[in-house]
Write an enzyme that holds these catalytic residues in place. Structure first.
Site, short mmCIF file in Angstrom:
data_model
loop_
_atom_site.label_atom_id
_atom_site.label_comp_id
_atom_site.label_asym_id
_atom_site.label_seq_id
_atom_site.Cartn_x
_atom_site.Cartn_y
_atom_site.Cartn_z
N LYS A 41 0.91 -1.15 -0.13
CA LYS A 41 -0.12 -0.04 -0.22
C LYS A 41 0.94 1.04 0.03
CE LYS A 41 -1.77 2.98 2.08
NZ LYS A 41 -1.46 4.42 1.48
N GLY A 76 6.81 5.42 7.78
CA GLY A 76 5.87 6.56 8.02
C GLY A 76 6.19 7.32 9.29
N GLU A 126 9.29 16.87 14.82
CA GLU A 126 9.69 16.72 13.46
C GLU A 126 8.78 17.68 12.32
OE1 GLU A 126 8.30 12.97 11.25
OE2 GLU A 126 10.61 12.92 10.68
N GLU A 178 9.42 1.76 10.83
CA GLU A 178 10.69 2.82 10.54
C GLU A 178 9.86 4.33 10.55
OE1 GLU A 178 13.53 2.32 10.24
OE2 GLU A 178 13.68 0.03 9.75
N CYS A 190 13.89 10.98 5.78
CA CYS A 190 13.79 11.09 7.37
C CYS A 190 15.28 11.18 8.08
CB CYS A 190 13.30 9.48 7.84
SG CYS A 190 14.12 8.36 6.65
N THR A 246 1.26 7.62 13.12
CA THR A 246 1.00 6.41 12.44
C THR A 246 1.29 4.85 13.02
OG1 THR A 246 0.91 8.00 10.55
CG2 THR A 246 0.11 5.46 9.98
N THR A 251 5.62 8.64 13.21
CA THR A 251 5.40 7.94 14.70
C THR A 251 4.13 7.90 15.10
OG1 THR A 251 7.79 8.72 14.95
CG2 THR A 251 6.28 8.21 16.91
P1 NAD Z 1 2.42 8.85 7.39
O1 NAD Z 1 2.59 7.89 8.41
O2 NAD Z 1 1.32 9.83 7.17
O3 NAD Z 1 2.15 7.77 5.99
C1 NAD Z 1 2.99 6.65 5.61
C2 NAD Z 1 2.05 5.59 5.15
O4 NAD Z 1 0.97 4.96 6.01
C3 NAD Z 1 1.11 6.02 3.92
O5 NAD Z 1 1.23 4.92 2.93
C4 NAD Z 1 -0.25 6.13 4.43
O6 NAD Z 1 -1.16 5.98 3.54
C5 NAD Z 1 -0.38 4.91 5.44
N1 NAD Z 1 -1.04 5.36 6.56
C6 NAD Z 1 -1.50 6.36 7.11
N2 NAD Z 1 -2.42 6.01 8.26
C7 NAD Z 1 -2.33 4.77 8.36
C8 NAD Z 1 -3.18 3.84 9.32
N3 NAD Z 1 -3.94 4.29 10.14
N4 NAD Z 1 -3.02 2.35 8.88
C9 NAD Z 1 -2.11 2.01 7.81
N5 NAD Z 1 -1.75 2.87 7.21
C10 NAD Z 1 -1.68 4.02 7.31
O7 NAD Z 1 3.71 9.26 6.85
P2 NAD Z 1 4.04 10.09 5.63
O8 NAD Z 1 3.70 11.51 5.94
O9 NAD Z 1 3.73 9.49 4.39
O10 NAD Z 1 5.79 10.14 5.56
C11 NAD Z 1 6.45 10.75 6.36
C12 NAD Z 1 6.86 10.44 7.72
O11 NAD Z 1 7.66 9.10 7.19
C13 NAD Z 1 7.94 11.18 8.41
O12 NAD Z 1 7.66 11.09 9.59
C14 NAD Z 1 9.10 10.43 8.04
O13 NAD Z 1 10.09 10.83 9.11
C15 NAD Z 1 8.71 8.98 7.98
N6 NAD Z 1 9.79 8.30 7.24
C16 NAD Z 1 10.70 7.38 8.18
C17 NAD Z 1 11.62 6.57 7.37
C18 NAD Z 1 12.36 5.64 8.28
O14 NAD Z 1 13.22 4.86 7.57
N7 NAD Z 1 12.26 5.77 9.53
C19 NAD Z 1 11.84 7.01 6.21
C20 NAD Z 1 11.25 7.68 5.33
C21 NAD Z 1 10.05 8.39 6.14
#
Ligand code: NAD
Length: 482
Positions: A173, A226, A385, A248, A282, A230, A228
């Site tokens: 997804k 994604g 963040e 992650e 990230c 979420t 923290t």
């Molecule tokens: P997000 O958490 O909003 O979304 C990430 C993914 O999760 C998307 O595909 C989204 O549709 C899905 N999602 C959202 N709510 C959900 C739920 N309730 N259940 C299941 N899936 C759900 O994050 P974002 O805004 O897309 O990405 C940015 C974040 O990701 C930042 O906090 C960044 O630091 C983090 N990130 C971390 C790493 C790492 O390796 N640690 C790498 C890249 C990004």
């Protein structure tokens, strides 16, 4: 207008409910494609396809799995230009960054795990001549893979490649904010001869399609990258279902610069680690801590560099600073800058929305590289963040203070340390609470090393052996010998 489709059982499929989401080009603010707004019914169909494909794929030889994956890597490389352009339009990142980093690394993910699975070993333990124990590692079934928008194809393939290399089948997804490269990948998988159902891609919003995937009772493995918040919601669904979970998550990474560092390199690399991908990596450093004697010259040079880094059309190969990914994200970052102002921060450069030259990007979501000073480690700006082209700079007086400030957040993803003192480099690297510490460099990756975060930056590790273990179930077989 382009229409993105789901990929199920090897076929491009419209969403069951017939609903679509608008997909904007953030450099223009204009809708350029639409993507499925899938729900539980689509997830159910994708899981059924993945389940049906599992017996044959998990019994396919590692060599054959590796061959198909190598073909996918070849096709990603052969389609470098269209993939880079798609990612640039979807995400707003400079096309040169997509060409040089994101897309080649996506191919490298498939190539790496296609090879790694050929060399996988398992352990054997002899127990005092009484018994021989050996470990079988079996794929776990259907893996649910959820990825973010900042490095869309790279982070998606970082999960897909180890999952299918180890014989699992998968339902992915991708982020609904940047769906285009995952759509193109699904077409390349068919071209490469990946059997139907081994990888299924369901597009849609997190709380709908994502949550349905996480909660699906026949998906025992969830790998998520994604935010923290979420991650916490996903963990609370997975825990009572005893799912295996990898998280992650976000970061608030410190750059610790000692006065004995090579200042030229420290400034040049801090420019990249602050503003690459508009700060939406990230692993970007967002809190720069500089030993007092070097503070003024360092800050002067950083501000000079940041002021020269002007926003440009992401499709122009000369552009180094592109758009933020969406209007809501731009507004969030601008609100964070306002918080910094209210907290007493001094904006040394940037701090506002800008418009690149030319008409094409007039409605785009650009923020000038922003450097802020005058804030202590515990204020909101240094705790939360921001995930944009915004860094704070602050002086420190000694190593102890530097480490304490570096650790004063709930996050622990990565850090950089700049010094020529070898003993100090090892000491500080050991003391900083983060999953990765780069010394005198940034963003160098070896796919074999464990990657992940401490504290609220994540749970578990990905990369090489760690990913292959995550996606397999160890079973001990004990053979009595007397
Ligand atoms: P997000 O958490 O909003 O979304 C990430 C993914 O999760 C998307 O595909 C989204 O549709 C899905 N999602 C959202 N709510 C959900 C739920 N309730 N259940 C299941 N899936 C759900 O994050 P974002 O805004 O897309 O990405 C940015 C974040 O990701 C930042 O906090 C960044 O630091 C983090 N990130 C971390 C790493 C790492 O390796 N640690 C790498 C890249 C990004």
């Amino acid at each position: 207008m382009k229409t993105i489709l789901n990929y199920m059982n090897g076929e491009l499929t419209p969403p069951a409910g017939g609903r679509y989401l608008d997909n904007e080009d953030p450099s223009t603010g204009k809708v350029y494609s639409r993507c499925p707004d899938s729900g539980a019914e689509d997830i159910e169909r994708a899981v059924a396809a993945a389940e049906a494909a599992f017996p044959a794929w998990s019994n396919t030889s590692a060599e054959m799995r590796g061959r198909v994956m190598s073909r996918i890597a070849d096709l990603i490389e052969a389609n470098l230009d269209p993939l880079a352009e798609a990612e640039c339009i979807d995400n707003g990142k400079p096309i040169t960054l997509a060409r040089k980093v994101d897309i080649p690394r996506a191919a490298a993910n498939f190539r790496f795990f296609a090879g790694a699975i050929q060399h996988a070993a398992s352990e054997a333990h002899m127990t005092d001549g009484l018994a021989l124990n050996y470990t079988q590692r079996r794929p776990r079934g259907v893996a649910g893979l959820i990825s973010p928008w900042n490095l869309p194809l790279y982070l998606l393939t970082w999960k897909v490649a180890p999952a299918i290399a180890t014989g699992n089948t998968a339902v992915a997804k991708p982020s609904e904010v940047t769906p285009m490269t995952a759509f193109l990948l699904s077409q390349l998988c068919t071209e490469a001869g990946l059997p139907p159902g081994v990888l299924n891609v369901v597009h849609g919003r997190g709380p709908a399609a994502g949550a349905a995937l996480v909660a699906h009772p026949r998906v025992p493995t969830i790998s998520f990258t994604g935010g923290t918040v979420t991650g916490a919601a996903i963990a609370s669904t997975c825990a009572p279902m005893f799912k295996r979970l990898s998280l992650e998550l976000g970061g608030k990474n410190p750059n610790v610069i000692f006065a004995d560092a090579d200042l030229d390199q420290a400034v040049a690399t801090s420019m990249r680690s602050s503003f690459a991908n508009q700060g939406q990596i990230c692993l970007c450093g967002s809190r720069i801590l500089v030993e007092r004697p070097a503070f003024e010259p360092f800050v002067a040079r950083l501000v000079e560099g940041a002021s020269k880094l002007s926003a440009g059309d992401p499709l122009d190969p000369a552009t180094e600073h592109g758009a933020l990914v969406s209007r809501p994200h731009m507004e969030k970052v601008l609100a964070c800058i306002e918080v910094a102002r209210r907290e007493g921060g001094e904006i040394l450069c940037g701090g506002r929305r800008v418009q690149p030259p030319g008409q094409r990007c007039a409605g785009g979501y650009f923020i000038a590289p922003t450097v802020i000073t005058g804030l202590g480690p515990s204020c909101r700006t240094n705790q939360e963040e921001i995930f944009g082209p915004v860094v704070t700079v602050a002086p420190f007086d000694d190593e102890q203070e530097a480490v304490a400030s570096a650790n004063e957040t709930r996050y622990g993803l990565s850090a950089t340390v700049w010094t020529r003192d070898l003993a100090r480099a090892h000491r500080v690297a050991g003391a900083i609470q983060s999953g990765t510490v780069w010394v005198n460099c940034w963003l160098l990756r070896d796919l074999r090393v464990p990657f992940g975060g401490m504290k609220h930056s994540g749970l578990g590790r990905e990369g090489g052996e760690d990913s292959m273990r995550f996606f397999t179930e160890p079973k001990n077989v004990c053979i009595g010998m007397r």
